[in-house]
Design a protein around this motif. Sequence first.
Motif, PDB file in Angstrom:
ATOM      1  N   ALA A  12       0.974  -1.335   0.027  1.00  0.00           N
ATOM      2  CA  ALA A  12      -0.102   0.145  -0.011  1.00  0.00           C
ATOM      3  C   ALA A  12       0.680   1.215  -0.045  1.00  0.00           C
ATOM      4  CB  ALA A  12      -0.883   0.101   1.335  1.00  0.00           C
ATOM      5  N   ALA A  13       2.034   1.049   0.621  1.00  0.00           N
ATOM      6  CA  ALA A  13       2.807   2.334   0.878  1.00  0.00           C
ATOM      7  C   ALA A  13       3.440   2.754  -0.623  1.00  0.00           C
ATOM      8  CB  ALA A  13       3.839   2.341   1.771  1.00  0.00           C
ATOM      9  N   TRP A  14       3.897   1.667  -1.284  1.00  0.00           N
ATOM     10  CA  TRP A  14       4.398   1.701  -2.774  1.00  0.00           C
ATOM     11  C   TRP A  14       3.494   2.509  -3.738  1.00  0.00           C
ATOM     12  CZ3 TRP A  14       9.218   0.935  -5.114  1.00  0.00           C
ATOM     13  CH2 TRP A  14      10.185   0.139  -4.238  1.00  0.00           C
ATOM     14  N   ILE A  15       1.985   2.058  -3.520  1.00  0.00           N
ATOM     15  CA  ILE A  15       1.023   2.316  -4.320  1.00  0.00           C
ATOM     16  C   ILE A  15       0.864   4.191  -3.937  1.00  0.00           C
ATOM     17  CG2 ILE A  15      -1.265   2.344  -4.800  1.00  0.00           C
ATOM     18  CD1 ILE A  15      -1.224  -0.857  -4.457  1.00  0.00           C
ATOM     19  N   MET A  16       0.793   4.193  -2.649  1.00  0.00           N
ATOM     20  CA  MET A  16       0.408   5.510  -2.285  1.00  0.00           C
ATOM     21  C   MET A  16       1.365   6.505  -2.591  1.00  0.00           C
ATOM     22  SD  MET A  16      -1.642   4.765   1.295  1.00  0.00           S
ATOM     23  CE  MET A  16      -1.738   6.321   1.946  1.00  0.00           C
ATOM     24  N   HIS A  71      12.400   0.789   1.625  1.00  0.00           N
ATOM     25  CA  HIS A  71      11.406  -0.362   2.466  1.00  0.00           C
ATOM     26  C   HIS A  71      10.713   0.564   3.520  1.00  0.00           C
ATOM     27  CE1 HIS A  71      12.987  -3.983   0.947  1.00  0.00           C
ATOM     28  NE2 HIS A  71      14.383  -3.550   0.961  1.00  0.00           N
ATOM     29  N   PHE A  72       9.334   0.620   3.526  1.00  0.00           N
ATOM     30  CA  PHE A  72       8.604   1.523   4.514  1.00  0.00           C
ATOM     31  C   PHE A  72       8.377   0.598   5.748  1.00  0.00           C
ATOM     32  CE2 PHE A  72       7.568   3.061   0.234  1.00  0.00           C
ATOM     33  CZ  PHE A  72       7.581   4.513   0.194  1.00  0.00           C
ATOM     34  N   SER A  73       8.727  -0.586   5.864  1.00  0.00           N
ATOM     35  CA  SER A  73       8.264  -1.279   7.114  1.00  0.00           C
ATOM     36  C   SER A  73       9.640  -1.325   7.896  1.00  0.00           C
ATOM     37  CB  SER A  73       7.998  -2.570   6.715  1.00  0.00           C
ATOM     38  OG  SER A  73       6.713  -2.693   6.116  1.00  0.00           O
ATOM     39  N   THR A  74       9.941  -0.097   8.271  1.00  0.00           N
ATOM     40  CA  THR A  74      11.159   0.106   9.236  1.00  0.00           C
ATOM     41  C   THR A  74      10.898   1.173  10.074  1.00  0.00           C
ATOM     42  OG1 THR A  74      13.444   0.403   9.402  1.00  0.00           O
ATOM     43  CG2 THR A  74      12.132   1.823   7.561  1.00  0.00           C
ATOM     44  N   ASN A  75      11.537   1.456  11.162  1.00  0.00           N
ATOM     45  CA  ASN A  75      11.649   2.406  12.211  1.00  0.00           C
ATOM     46  C   ASN A  75      12.107   3.902  11.698  1.00  0.00           C
ATOM     47  OD1 ASN A  75      14.398   2.491  13.185  1.00  0.00           O
ATOM     48  ND2 ASN A  75      13.822   0.477  13.680  1.00  0.00           N
ATOM     49  N   ILE A  76      11.773   4.768  12.439  1.00  0.00           N
ATOM     50  CA  ILE A  76      12.406   6.195  12.148  1.00  0.00           C
ATOM     51  C   ILE A  76      12.607   6.791  13.662  1.00  0.00           C
ATOM     52  CG2 ILE A  76      11.239   6.412   9.808  1.00  0.00           C
ATOM     53  CD1 ILE A  76       9.126   8.292  11.432  1.00  0.00           C
ATOM     54  N   PRO A  77      13.501   7.677  13.535  1.00  0.00           N
ATOM     55  CA  PRO A  77      13.823   8.399  15.011  1.00  0.00           C
ATOM     56  C   PRO A  77      12.439   9.307  15.485  1.00  0.00           C
ATOM     57  CG  PRO A  77      15.795   8.647  13.657  1.00  0.00           C
ATOM     58  CD  PRO A  77      14.420   8.110  12.776  1.00  0.00           C
ATOM     59  N   VAL A  78      12.244   9.176  16.528  1.00  0.00           N
ATOM     60  CA  VAL A  78      11.017  10.187  17.110  1.00  0.00           C
ATOM     61  C   VAL A  78      11.253  11.738  17.073  1.00  0.00           C
ATOM     62  CG1 VAL A  78      10.018  10.914  19.334  1.00  0.00           C
ATOM     63  CG2 VAL A  78      10.058   8.545  18.953  1.00  0.00           C
ATOM     64  N   ILE A  79      12.603  11.964  17.031  1.00  0.00           N
ATOM     65  CA  ILE A  79      12.997  13.319  16.856  1.00  0.00           C
ATOM     66  C   ILE A  79      12.844  13.898  15.443  1.00  0.00           C
ATOM     67  CG2 ILE A  79      14.755  15.165  17.143  1.00  0.00           C
ATOM     68  CD1 ILE A  79      13.476  14.041  19.991  1.00  0.00           C
ATOM     69  N   ASP A  80      13.169  12.926  14.531  1.00  0.00           N
ATOM     70  CA  ASP A  80      12.749  13.280  13.325  1.00  0.00           C
ATOM     71  C   ASP A  80      11.315  13.482  12.801  1.00  0.00           C
ATOM     72  OD1 ASP A  80      15.504  13.022  12.589  1.00  0.00           O
ATOM     73  OD2 ASP A  80      15.435  11.267  11.499  1.00  0.00           O
ATOM     74  N   PHE A 111      14.809  11.411  24.648  1.00  0.00           N
ATOM     75  CA  PHE A 111      14.086  10.419  23.553  1.00  0.00           C
ATOM     76  C   PHE A 111      15.167  10.610  22.357  1.00  0.00           C
ATOM     77  CE2 PHE A 111      10.376  10.849  26.011  1.00  0.00           C
ATOM     78  CZ  PHE A 111       9.907   9.757  26.088  1.00  0.00           C
ATOM     79  N   GLY A 112      16.377  10.845  22.580  1.00  0.00           N
ATOM     80  CA  GLY A 112      17.298  10.610  21.406  1.00  0.00           C
ATOM     81  C   GLY A 112      17.560   9.587  20.780  1.00  0.00           C
ATOM     82  N   ASN A 113      17.426   8.398  21.366  1.00  0.00           N
ATOM     83  CA  ASN A 113      17.619   7.085  20.824  1.00  0.00           C
ATOM     84  C   ASN A 113      16.108   6.389  20.450  1.00  0.00           C
ATOM     85  OD1 ASN A 113      20.541   7.273  20.431  1.00  0.00           O
ATOM     86  ND2 ASN A 113      20.435   7.002  22.729  1.00  0.00           N
ATOM     87  N   ALA A 114      15.050   7.005  20.654  1.00  0.00           N
ATOM     88  CA  ALA A 114      13.885   6.580  20.833  1.00  0.00           C
ATOM     89  C   ALA A 114      13.495   6.372  19.002  1.00  0.00           C
ATOM     90  CB  ALA A 114      12.808   7.257  21.341  1.00  0.00           C
ATOM     91  N   VAL A 115      12.549   5.406  18.868  1.00  0.00           N
ATOM     92  CA  VAL A 115      12.111   5.150  17.376  1.00  0.00           C
ATOM     93  C   VAL A 115      10.559   4.651  17.523  1.00  0.00           C
ATOM     94  CG1 VAL A 115      14.522   4.562  16.705  1.00  0.00           C
ATOM     95  CG2 VAL A 115      12.939   2.708  17.423  1.00  0.00           C
ATOM     96  N   ILE A 116       9.948   4.999  16.248  1.00  0.00           N
ATOM     97  CA  ILE A 116       8.657   4.582  16.122  1.00  0.00           C
ATOM     98  C   ILE A 116       8.330   3.835  15.017  1.00  0.00           C
ATOM     99  CG2 ILE A 116       7.429   6.596  17.343  1.00  0.00           C
ATOM    100  CD1 ILE A 116       7.027   7.625  14.529  1.00  0.00           C
ATOM    101  N   TYR A 117       7.585   3.108  14.951  1.00  0.00           N
ATOM    102  CA  TYR A 117       7.031   1.948  13.668  1.00  0.00           C
ATOM    103  C   TYR A 117       5.833   1.665  13.350  1.00  0.00           C
ATOM    104  CZ  TYR A 117       6.881  -2.548  11.350  1.00  0.00           C
ATOM    105  OH  TYR A 117       6.647  -3.714  10.421  1.00  0.00           O
ATOM    106  N   PHE A 118       5.395   2.482  12.570  1.00  0.00           N
ATOM    107  CA  PHE A 118       3.824   1.925  12.312  1.00  0.00           C
ATOM    108  C   PHE A 118       3.558   1.999  10.479  1.00  0.00           C
ATOM    109  CE2 PHE A 118       3.845   6.454  13.023  1.00  0.00           C
ATOM    110  CZ  PHE A 118       2.692   6.928  12.116  1.00  0.00           C
ATOM    111  N   THR A 119       2.947   1.028  10.186  1.00  0.00           N
ATOM    112  CA  THR A 119       2.696   0.848   8.581  1.00  0.00           C
ATOM    113  C   THR A 119       0.874   1.137   8.412  1.00  0.00           C
ATOM    114  OG1 THR A 119       2.667  -1.410   8.753  1.00  0.00           O
ATOM    115  CG2 THR A 119       4.555  -0.419   8.099  1.00  0.00           C
ATOM    116  N   HIS A 120       0.516   0.760   9.622  1.00  0.00           N
ATOM    117  CA  HIS A 120      -1.141   0.805   9.532  1.00  0.00           C
ATOM    118  C   HIS A 120      -1.867   1.274  10.997  1.00  0.00           C
ATOM    119  CE1 HIS A 120      -0.006  -3.227  10.264  1.00  0.00           C
ATOM    120  NE2 HIS A 120      -1.223  -3.462  10.649  1.00  0.00           N
ATOM    121  N   TRP A 121      -3.162   1.428  10.844  1.00  0.00           N
ATOM    122  CA  TRP A 121      -3.812   1.544  12.111  1.00  0.00           C
ATOM    123  C   TRP A 121      -4.807   0.464  12.365  1.00  0.00           C
ATOM    124  CZ3 TRP A 121      -3.038   6.217  14.841  1.00  0.00           C
ATOM    125  CH2 TRP A 121      -2.130   7.206  14.240  1.00  0.00           C
TER     126      TRP A 121
END
Length: 203
Positions: A12-16, A71-80, A111-121
């Motif tokens: 879905a991410a690739w399509i969107m 690859h969209f199924s990965t984490n990103i930093p909270v600060i970003d 939260f300098g090393n904190a990450v989030i990861y979500f692809t759907h709700w």
Amino acid sequence: GAPLELILPEAAAWIMVLDNFEMAIILSKYLSARLITCGTWDELLGQLLLIQVFDAIIIQKSVRDRIMPIHFSTNIPVIDFIASLFPEYYEKIICEATPDNMHGATLKEAFGNAVIYFTHWGKVVNSSMIDDEGVWLAMCHGIALQCHNYEDDIDFFIPVLHDCRQTLSCFAISAILIQLKNCDKVQAANISASALHYFISRN
């Protein structure tokens, strides 16, 4: 989880994103045609905005680091994530904020090393599903949570792994809490970690 749980959001991410799929326009048409109830439009648009911010950070990082394919199924930093959601002026205020009830580090330090990861709700049906264990399980599956209809103060829970160097577990999980209320004045949200069953020691 089901075998397709990771594959479908990635597709879905690739399509969107990569096929310039105008999701906001499509949602607007569904709303105009009353295919989506008016009571859920603000949550739906909020979810779309947050997913698009998440995906944009993935793309920027992939281009910068020359990681292909994306690859969209990965984490990103909270600060970003915060930096992408707010103008620089407000980002600085948020990242330099400290706790009101104790002396502590700034949000950026904590939260300098904190990450989030979500692809759907996913939508929870009652408050018992929103605790540190439930949110940990949601993060394992790449799910951000929409609260049930009668939750007063919080609309969205985005799971946070407090330190990306830690093992993912309910003891290492926090959350970004988001309120989307259509009101014309500032309101206080009374959030209690103990009421949410966060940071509760277990035997």
